[in-house]
Enzyme design. Structure first.
Site, mmCIF file in Angstrom:
data_model
loop_
_atom_site.group_PDB
_atom_site.id
_atom_site.type_symbol
_atom_site.label_atom_id
_atom_site.label_comp_id
_atom_site.label_asym_id
_atom_site.label_seq_id
_atom_site.Cartn_x
_atom_site.Cartn_y
_atom_site.Cartn_z
ATOM 1 N N GLU A 146 0.803 -1.226 0.000
ATOM 2 C CA GLU A 146 0.000 0.000 0.000
ATOM 3 C C GLU A 146 0.839 1.281 0.000
ATOM 4 O O GLU A 146 1.527 1.578 0.981
ATOM 5 C CB GLU A 146 -0.923 0.022 1.231
ATOM 6 C CG GLU A 146 -1.831 1.234 1.221
ATOM 7 C CD GLU A 146 -2.844 1.227 2.344
ATOM 8 O OE1 GLU A 146 -2.481 0.839 3.472
ATOM 9 O OE2 GLU A 146 -4.003 1.620 2.094
ATOM 10 N N ASP A 179 -5.352 3.034 -2.543
ATOM 11 C CA ASP A 179 -6.214 3.701 -1.560
ATOM 12 C C ASP A 179 -6.550 5.095 -2.097
ATOM 13 O O ASP A 179 -5.664 5.942 -2.248
ATOM 14 C CB ASP A 179 -5.449 3.769 -0.225
ATOM 15 C CG ASP A 179 -6.245 4.430 0.887
ATOM 16 O OD1 ASP A 179 -6.884 5.470 0.616
ATOM 17 O OD2 ASP A 179 -6.194 3.937 2.023
ATOM 18 N N HIS A 205 -8.878 0.561 -1.331
ATOM 19 C CA HIS A 205 -9.447 1.219 -0.145
ATOM 20 C C HIS A 205 -10.166 2.484 -0.590
ATOM 21 O O HIS A 205 -9.629 3.250 -1.395
ATOM 22 C CB HIS A 205 -8.353 1.615 0.854
ATOM 23 C CG HIS A 205 -7.937 0.498 1.759
ATOM 24 N ND1 HIS A 205 -6.854 0.601 2.591
ATOM 25 C CD2 HIS A 205 -8.465 -0.730 1.955
ATOM 26 C CE1 HIS A 205 -6.737 -0.531 3.288
ATOM 27 N NE2 HIS A 205 -7.691 -1.353 2.901
ATOM 28 N N ARG A 211 -10.875 11.952 3.542
ATOM 29 C CA ARG A 211 -10.917 10.694 4.286
ATOM 30 C C ARG A 211 -12.187 10.520 5.117
ATOM 31 O O ARG A 211 -12.263 9.623 5.962
ATOM 32 C CB ARG A 211 -9.685 10.464 5.161
ATOM 33 C CG ARG A 211 -9.471 8.968 5.319
ATOM 34 C CD ARG A 211 -8.178 8.529 5.890
ATOM 35 N NE ARG A 211 -7.775 7.307 5.206
ATOM 36 C CZ ARG A 211 -6.700 6.612 5.472
ATOM 37 N NH1 ARG A 211 -5.888 7.005 6.414
ATOM 38 N NH2 ARG A 211 -6.421 5.527 4.794
ATOM 39 N N GLU A 240 -12.436 2.415 3.971
ATOM 40 C CA GLU A 240 -11.546 2.699 5.107
ATOM 41 C C GLU A 240 -11.621 4.214 5.310
ATOM 42 O O GLU A 240 -10.956 4.969 4.621
ATOM 43 C CB GLU A 240 -10.107 2.294 4.784
ATOM 44 C CG GLU A 240 -9.144 2.568 5.927
ATOM 45 C CD GLU A 240 -7.686 2.424 5.516
ATOM 46 O OE1 GLU A 240 -7.264 3.079 4.548
ATOM 47 O OE2 GLU A 240 -6.978 1.652 6.178
HETATM 48 C C1 LER Z 1 -3.271 4.177 6.577
HETATM 49 O O1 LER Z 1 -3.511 5.511 6.289
HETATM 50 C C2 LER Z 1 -3.937 3.274 5.612
HETATM 51 O O2 LER Z 1 -4.397 3.671 4.557
HETATM 52 C C3 LER Z 1 -4.075 1.852 5.993
HETATM 53 O O3 LER Z 1 -4.666 1.100 4.993
HETATM 54 C C4 LER Z 1 -2.760 1.295 6.500
HETATM 55 O O4 LER Z 1 -2.325 0.188 5.833
HETATM 56 MN MN MN Z 2 -5.569 2.316 3.246
#
Ligand code: LER
Ligand code: MN
Length: 264
Positions: A146, A179, A205, A211, A240
């Site tokens: 990631e 992500d 993610h 966020r 997430e």
């Molecule tokens: C942390 O910001 C994040 O995105 C998590 O998925 C940590 O692996």
């Molecule tokens: Mn993440």
């Protein structure tokens, strides 16, 4: 593509009730904390069997980063990740999400000087990934590497950075987890980065640009999901995020519906 989620404080705490709740509101997978999975393996197996909600992936739940500055901690982390992969194998999970490190160091805040050279970073991360590539092979799982934004990690910030580690070390069982929150900070264009790395993106993610929950910000999920579909992505989209609003449970379901509509 299916929509999954990590745990949230407002979900039921009891494992079976948690899985029942996920099914009832319409999630199709659960991303679990690695230590929680190892510590509650039998109960998690029972909850999966009863509800049909799979544990897709693990994230976190180990105590040393794959790129840890402290060697003893890095090696301890690797052994804990191995245990998590063995537990994932038992529940049919796809693999574990690992950043190079999270919150260990950033060049963007004082003191702005790393205690280790870039060559040292690369050696540590490459050694860890090569070791985990073998464990993933043995357990039939995948390491999802990631990229994090520059304020959370100094080693792997873009999908291209993650690709470089995979290619240079000829890793067969390491893929990229993309992500959207980190990508919104680091990539020129989320859709374009997903497209450029379509052969390696194995997990996603989701959060909105700030966020918080998807749909509360400015990201165009429909556009990026269309790109993923065009490129043949058929994995999970796992939320997430932080949740804001007076009724977090209701806000979360609204976010799920926003994503479901963006998928149509
Ligand atoms: C942390 O910001 C994040 O995105 C998590 O998925 C940590 O692996
Ligand atoms: Mn993440």
């Amino acid at each position: 593509m299916k929509i999954g989620t990590q745990n949230q404080a407002f979900f039921p705490e009891d494992i079976k009730e948690k899985f029942r709740y996920l099914k009832e509101v319409g999630f199709e997978g659960f991303e679990i904390d690695g230590k929680f999975l190892v510590d509650h393996l039998d109960e998690v197996k029972e909850a999966i069997a009863e509800t049909g909600i799979p544990v897709t992936t693990a994230c976190g739940g180990y105590s040393g980063w794959i790129g840890d500055f402290i060697e003893e901690r890095r090696l301890k982390g690797l052994e804990e990740i191995k245990q998590i992969l063995e537990a994932l194998q038992e529940v049919g999970g796809k693999g574990i999400v690992v950043p190079a490190a999270w919150g260990m160091f950033t060049f963007r805040l004082p003191p702005m000087a790393s205690p280790r050279s870039q060559a040292g970073d690369q050696k540590a991360v490459s050694e860890s990934l090569s070791y985990l590539d073998g464990i993933a092979e043995e357990t039939g799982t995948t390491i999802f590497l990631e990229p994090l934004n520059r304020y959370q990690d100094h080693m792997i910030n873009t999908l291209a950075d993650a690709r470089r580690y995979i290619e240079e070390n000829s890793l067969k069982n390491v893929k990229i987890i993309a992500d959207f929150y980190h990508m919104n900070i680091e990539e020129d264009d989320i859709s374009e980065a997903l497209h450029q790395n379509r052969d390696l993106v194995g997990h996603i993610h989701l959060a909105d640009n700030h966020r918080y929950q998807p749909g509360s910000g400015s990201l165009d999920f429909k556009k990026h999901f269309n790109q993923l579909r065009e490129d043949g992505y058929n994995g999970y989209l796992t939320i997430e995020c932080r949740v804001r609003g007076n009724d977090p449970g209701a806000e979360y379901i609204k976010a799920l519906h926003h994503l479901q509509e963006s998928l149509i």
